[in-house]
Structure formats: C-alpha cells, structure tokens
Design an enzyme around this catalytic site. Structure first.
Site, PDB file in Angstrom:
ATOM      1  N   CYS A  18      -9.122  14.888  -0.242  1.00 20.75           N
ATOM      2  CA  CYS A  18     -10.799  14.458  -0.525  1.00 20.75           C
ATOM      3  C   CYS A  18     -11.283  13.364   0.304  1.00 20.75           C
ATOM      4  O   CYS A  18     -12.569  13.410   0.586  1.00 20.75           O
ATOM      5  CB  CYS A  18     -10.931  14.173  -1.814  1.00 20.75           C
ATOM      6  SG  CYS A  18     -10.453  12.473  -2.301  1.00 20.75           S
ATOM      7  N   GLU A  35       9.634  -2.705   4.729  1.00 22.85           N
ATOM      8  CA  GLU A  35      10.199  -1.962   3.662  1.00 22.85           C
ATOM      9  C   GLU A  35      11.043  -2.766   2.581  1.00 22.85           C
ATOM     10  O   GLU A  35      12.022  -2.238   2.143  1.00 22.85           O
ATOM     11  CB  GLU A  35      11.473  -0.862   4.138  1.00 22.85           C
ATOM     12  CG  GLU A  35      10.681  -0.098   5.472  1.00 22.85           C
ATOM     13  CD  GLU A  35       9.652   1.170   5.025  1.00 22.85           C
ATOM     14  OE1 GLU A  35       9.568   1.241   3.838  1.00 22.85           O
ATOM     15  OE2 GLU A  35       9.012   1.804   5.796  1.00 22.85           O
ATOM     16  N   ALA A  36      10.370  -3.616   2.145  1.00 18.12           N
ATOM     17  CA  ALA A  36      10.832  -4.592   1.035  1.00 18.12           C
ATOM     18  C   ALA A  36      11.133  -3.854  -0.303  1.00 18.12           C
ATOM     19  O   ALA A  36      12.076  -4.517  -1.038  1.00 18.12           O
ATOM     20  CB  ALA A  36      10.021  -5.871   1.082  1.00 18.12           C
ATOM     21  N   CYS A  82      -6.847  12.519  -6.979  1.00 19.73           N
ATOM     22  CA  CYS A  82      -6.095  13.865  -6.477  1.00 19.73           C
ATOM     23  C   CYS A  82      -4.323  13.447  -6.883  1.00 19.73           C
ATOM     24  O   CYS A  82      -3.738  14.558  -7.456  1.00 19.73           O
ATOM     25  CB  CYS A  82      -6.077  13.913  -5.158  1.00 19.73           C
ATOM     26  SG  CYS A  82      -7.759  14.133  -4.347  1.00 19.73           S
ATOM     27  N   CYS A 110      -5.501   9.873  -2.944  1.00 20.22           N
ATOM     28  CA  CYS A 110      -6.258   8.789  -4.251  1.00 20.22           C
ATOM     29  C   CYS A 110      -5.670   9.126  -5.678  1.00 20.22           C
ATOM     30  O   CYS A 110      -4.924   9.992  -5.800  1.00 20.22           O
ATOM     31  CB  CYS A 110      -7.768   9.072  -4.020  1.00 20.22           C
ATOM     32  SG  CYS A 110      -8.327  10.526  -4.701  1.00 20.22           S
ATOM     33  N   MET A 155       2.197   4.990   1.647  1.00 16.74           N
ATOM     34  CA  MET A 155       2.849   5.386   2.747  1.00 16.74           C
ATOM     35  C   MET A 155       1.622   5.795   3.493  1.00 16.74           C
ATOM     36  O   MET A 155       0.370   6.395   3.285  1.00 16.74           O
ATOM     37  CB  MET A 155       3.652   6.755   2.573  1.00 16.74           C
ATOM     38  CG  MET A 155       5.008   6.307   2.064  1.00 16.74           C
ATOM     39  SD  MET A 155       6.259   7.677   1.859  1.00 16.74           S
ATOM     40  CE  MET A 155       6.661   7.816   3.581  1.00 16.74           C
ATOM     41  N   PHE A 156       1.831   5.638   4.938  1.00 15.33           N
ATOM     42  CA  PHE A 156       0.616   5.691   6.052  1.00 15.33           C
ATOM     43  C   PHE A 156      -0.584   4.908   5.818  1.00 15.33           C
ATOM     44  O   PHE A 156      -1.755   5.329   6.130  1.00 15.33           O
ATOM     45  CB  PHE A 156       0.178   7.333   5.991  1.00 15.33           C
ATOM     46  CG  PHE A 156       1.525   8.198   6.022  1.00 15.33           C
ATOM     47  CD1 PHE A 156       2.042   8.555   7.003  1.00 15.33           C
ATOM     48  CD2 PHE A 156       1.653   9.014   4.631  1.00 15.33           C
ATOM     49  CE1 PHE A 156       3.376   9.447   6.849  1.00 15.33           C
ATOM     50  CE2 PHE A 156       2.768  10.000   4.738  1.00 15.33           C
ATOM     51  CZ  PHE A 156       3.550  10.029   5.611  1.00 15.33           C
ATOM     52  N   GLY A 185       0.773  -1.101  -0.005  1.00  8.74           N
ATOM     53  CA  GLY A 185       0.110  -0.066  -0.271  1.00  8.74           C
ATOM     54  C   GLY A 185       0.813   1.348  -0.079  1.00  8.74           C
ATOM     55  O   GLY A 185       2.100   1.190  -0.057  1.00  8.74           O
TER      56      GLY A 185
END
Ligand code: ZN
Length: 191
Positions: free
Chosen positions: A149, A90-91, A181, A178, A17-18, A15
């Site tokens: 958004c 962190e692969a 954006c 997203c 970051m964050f 996914g």
C-alpha cells in the site's frame, strides 16, 4: 588504553527488513572513522549473506567486520583491542549475553551501536532486541515502505511457509509491510 570519563552509552537502530538499519549503522561508523576513533564492527556467524568479513547493506556499501559465534567474543575483542566505538549488526541473532556485554562495555566508556530486527516474521520481539531497546540511551526505528500500500512498513512478512524463526533470505523470502497489510496477510495465511 584509558577511556575518557563520562563516555559510553548504548544506541539501538531497529526496524523491519529493508528499512535501512545496516545503512544507518554504516553511516554512523563512517563518521567514527572520520573522527579517527578506534572502532570494531561485529556480526553473528549465522548471517552469511553477501560476505563473511564485511557488514554489507542492501545498497552494497560495506565496512570490515569481525564475525563472532557468541556475545562473549565481542567483550573479549573490544577490551583486548582498546576499542572506543563498536557496532553490532544483526543483533537479533545473538544470545541474551549481549545485554550484559553491552552494559559492561558502555559502563567502561565504550559507545555501543546495535542494529537489528525488532520483530520476527510473526511480529514478535526478536531475541535480545527488546531488552537492548529498553536499556539503550538512544533508540532509532527505521521504516521500510509497504510493498502492498505504500505506507511506512514495520513488519517483515515471510513469503514462504516455513515456521522456523531464523530463515535467512532477502526479497525472495521477505517483503516489508505495514501493520494493516501484515494483519491481512497473516489472517489470509492462517485460513
Ligand atoms: Zn500496507
């Protein structure tokens, strides 16, 4: 040690970051701890955020880890230690040798859990991640929330002008956005 037959597979948690990738990796590894299986967590040397010895998520949960400078070290440590379950954080920063290492370990009975960024700041698949996602039995895509958004975010938008693929940073440098954006921001930056 001898591995039980019919164990060994690859899981990928990816996914932007964050998005909670590391939290999910830590959650799975804690369950492995509860089950009293032998485990090890690895992360590439390049990721020096927060701590050099521990995998730490953004919400500051942590678990001890081994820092490696290349994928071959993961193979060595795991086989030498008779480890049943390994986690890799962190692969995306690892060399492509990690693909073969993950296959070899899974074939030998090790449960391999890999967390990493699926795409870089340009939206392009990051390092060995697309290959790892392809060969994995299980792939989980985590999402952050778009700061513009409020929709689900799958991109890491870089706030600085740098063109380097690897630019370590946190919310000072990146924001989750997203698809729509992201496209708007990339277009604006290119103008
Ligand atoms: Zn958005």
């Amino acid at each position: 040690m001898e591995y039980a037959k019919k164990t060994g597979w690859i899981e990928v948690i990816c996914g932007s970051m964050f998005s909670g990738k590391t939290e999910e990796l830590i959650r799975r590894m804690r369950r492995v701890q509860f089950a009293q299986r032998s485990l090890a967590i690895f992360k590439p040397k390049i990721d020096t955020r927060y701590s050099v010895e521990e995998v730490v998520s953004h919400d500051a949960k942590s678990i001890k880890s081994i820092t490696v400078s290349c994928s071959a070290e993961i193979l060595e440590h795991t086989l030498a230690g008779g480890v049943e379950v390994i986690g890799i954080d962190e692969a995306q920063f690892l060399d492509n040798g990690i693909i073969e290492v993950a296959q070899t370990l899974a074939n030998q009975g090790v449960r391999v859990i890999i967390a990493g960024l699926d795409t870089d700041f340009r939206g392009i698949p990051f390092g060995p991640m697309p290959y790892l996602m392809a060969i994995a039995e299980y792939v989980t895509k985590e999402h952050a929330i778009c700061v513009h958004c409020g929709d689900l975010a799958n991109h890491s938008h870089r706030l600085t002008k740098s063109d380097k693929i690897v630019e370590l940073g946190e919310k000072d440098i990146y924001e989750p956005v997203c698809r729509h954006c992201f496209n708007k921001l990339r277009k604006k930056n290119a103008d």
